[in-house]
Design a protein around this motif. Structure first.
Motif, mmCIF file in Angstrom:
data_model
loop_
_atom_site.group_PDB
_atom_site.id
_atom_site.type_symbol
_atom_site.label_atom_id
_atom_site.label_comp_id
_atom_site.label_asym_id
_atom_site.label_seq_id
_atom_site.Cartn_x
_atom_site.Cartn_y
_atom_site.Cartn_z
ATOM 1 N N PRO A 1 40.248 44.826 51.994
ATOM 2 C CA PRO A 1 40.774 44.218 50.773
ATOM 3 C C PRO A 1 40.059 42.920 50.452
ATOM 4 N N ALA A 2 39.952 42.616 49.181
ATOM 5 C CA ALA A 2 39.274 41.392 48.741
ATOM 6 C C ALA A 2 39.979 40.154 49.227
ATOM 7 N N ALA B 1 41.690 48.609 43.474
ATOM 8 C CA ALA B 1 40.709 47.775 42.766
ATOM 9 C C ALA B 1 40.409 46.490 43.525
ATOM 10 N N CYS B 2 41.327 46.069 44.372
ATOM 11 C CA CYS B 2 41.130 44.833 45.141
ATOM 12 C C CYS B 2 40.241 45.034 46.358
ATOM 13 N N ARG B 3 39.895 46.266 46.672
ATOM 14 C CA ARG B 3 39.056 46.531 47.830
ATOM 15 C C ARG B 3 37.605 46.215 47.511
ATOM 16 N N VAL B 4 36.942 45.592 48.464
ATOM 17 C CA VAL B 4 35.519 45.315 48.315
ATOM 18 C C VAL B 4 34.787 45.912 49.501
ATOM 19 N N ARG B 5 33.541 46.239 49.262
ATOM 20 C CA ARG B 5 32.707 46.776 50.335
ATOM 21 C C ARG B 5 32.103 45.612 51.106
ATOM 22 N N ASP B 6 32.332 45.629 52.405
ATOM 23 C CA ASP B 6 31.701 44.673 53.288
ATOM 24 C C ASP B 6 30.441 45.324 53.821
ATOM 25 N N ARG C 1 36.710 46.075 37.104
ATOM 26 C CA ARG C 1 35.484 45.664 36.404
ATOM 27 C C ARG C 1 34.920 44.386 37.003
ATOM 28 N N ALA C 2 35.781 43.431 37.317
ATOM 29 C CA ALA C 2 35.304 42.157 37.866
ATOM 30 C C ALA C 2 34.705 42.338 39.253
ATOM 31 N N VAL C 3 35.374 43.089 40.110
ATOM 32 C CA VAL C 3 34.955 43.195 41.509
ATOM 33 C C VAL C 3 33.844 44.218 41.704
ATOM 34 N N HIS C 4 33.946 45.363 41.025
ATOM 35 C CA HIS C 4 33.025 46.460 41.315
ATOM 36 C C HIS C 4 31.896 46.609 40.294
ATOM 37 N N VAL C 5 32.114 46.208 39.062
ATOM 38 C CA VAL C 5 31.071 46.374 38.049
ATOM 39 C C VAL C 5 30.232 45.101 37.928
ATOM 40 N N ARG C 6 30.912 43.981 37.748
ATOM 41 C CA ARG C 6 30.189 42.715 37.582
ATOM 42 C C ARG C 6 29.929 42.008 38.897
ATOM 43 N N ARG C 7 30.472 42.555 39.979
ATOM 44 C CA ARG C 7 30.278 42.012 41.335
ATOM 45 C C ARG C 7 30.719 40.555 41.449
ATOM 46 N N GLU C 8 31.796 40.214 40.747
ATOM 47 C CA GLU C 8 32.360 38.867 40.860
ATOM 48 C C GLU C 8 33.244 38.809 42.093
ATOM 49 N N ARG C 9 33.418 37.633 42.597
ATOM 50 C CA ARG C 9 34.279 37.450 43.769
ATOM 51 C C ARG C 9 35.567 36.780 43.307
ATOM 52 N N LEU C 10 36.694 37.425 43.606
ATOM 53 C CA LEU C 10 37.995 36.844 43.272
ATOM 54 C C LEU C 10 38.329 35.743 44.274
ATOM 55 N N ASP C 11 39.072 34.742 43.807
ATOM 56 C CA ASP C 11 39.607 33.770 44.750
ATOM 57 C C ASP C 11 40.528 34.502 45.708
#
Length: 150
Positions: free
Chosen positions: A149-150, A138-143, A61-71
């Motif tokens: 991985p994020a 879930a830790c994967r992000v689209r570049d 939810r944080a990474v893919h829905v709300r587009r937040e960036r994890l540390d």
């Protein structure tokens, strides 16, 4: 870093299967009573699966829905936790399945109980493995170019 391959999980499961299937014959040769799977063992695996599933859901939810960036350290910690849990879940699940298979057709008094409890524990281990895979994914992000991985 790439996601854990299915082949890797199968190898870890096969290693667990071989180790688990060796316990019963080894106990018979040594003259000791084979272990009985108690209730806390599958419950601990189920708790692990629940916690991993919740962390995977929150991370997704944080990474893919709300587009937040994890540390960076959070993303790496979650990714490594997911991978380790997937590998251990495959190993333990294979171990419980191997142990259960050795009790099929055994005339021992508690053979059926050992078989059923081992299969329940194996199912809980597989749930932990799946939850670990979901956390890893879930830790994967689209570049801009590809997924990393994020």
């Amino acid at each position: 870093m790439r996601p854990t391959a299915v082949r890797t999980l199968v190898v870890w499961g096969a290693i667990g299967l071989a180790l688990g299937s060796a316990i019963h014959p080894l106990c018979d040769r040594l003259g000791v009573v084979p272990p009985l799977v108690s209730l806390p063992q599958p419950l601990a695996l189920l708790l692990l699966a629940g916690i991993l599933g919740y962390v995977a859901w929150v991370t997704h939810r944080a990474v893919h829905v709300r587009r937040e960036r994890l540390d960076a350290h959070q993303a790496v910690n979650r990714f490594v936790l997911g991978r380790a849990s997937a590998l251990v879940g495959a190993l333990v699940g294979g171990g419980y399945i191997g142990y259960a298979l050795t009790w099929i057709g055994d005339p021992a008094e508690l053979a059926d109980e050992r078989l059923v409890r081992s299969l329940v524990a194996a199912a809980c281990a597989v749930l932990a493995m799946v939850a670990g895979i979901l956390l890893e994914r879930a830790c994967r992000v689209r570049d801009d170019d590809d997924a990393t991985p994020a």
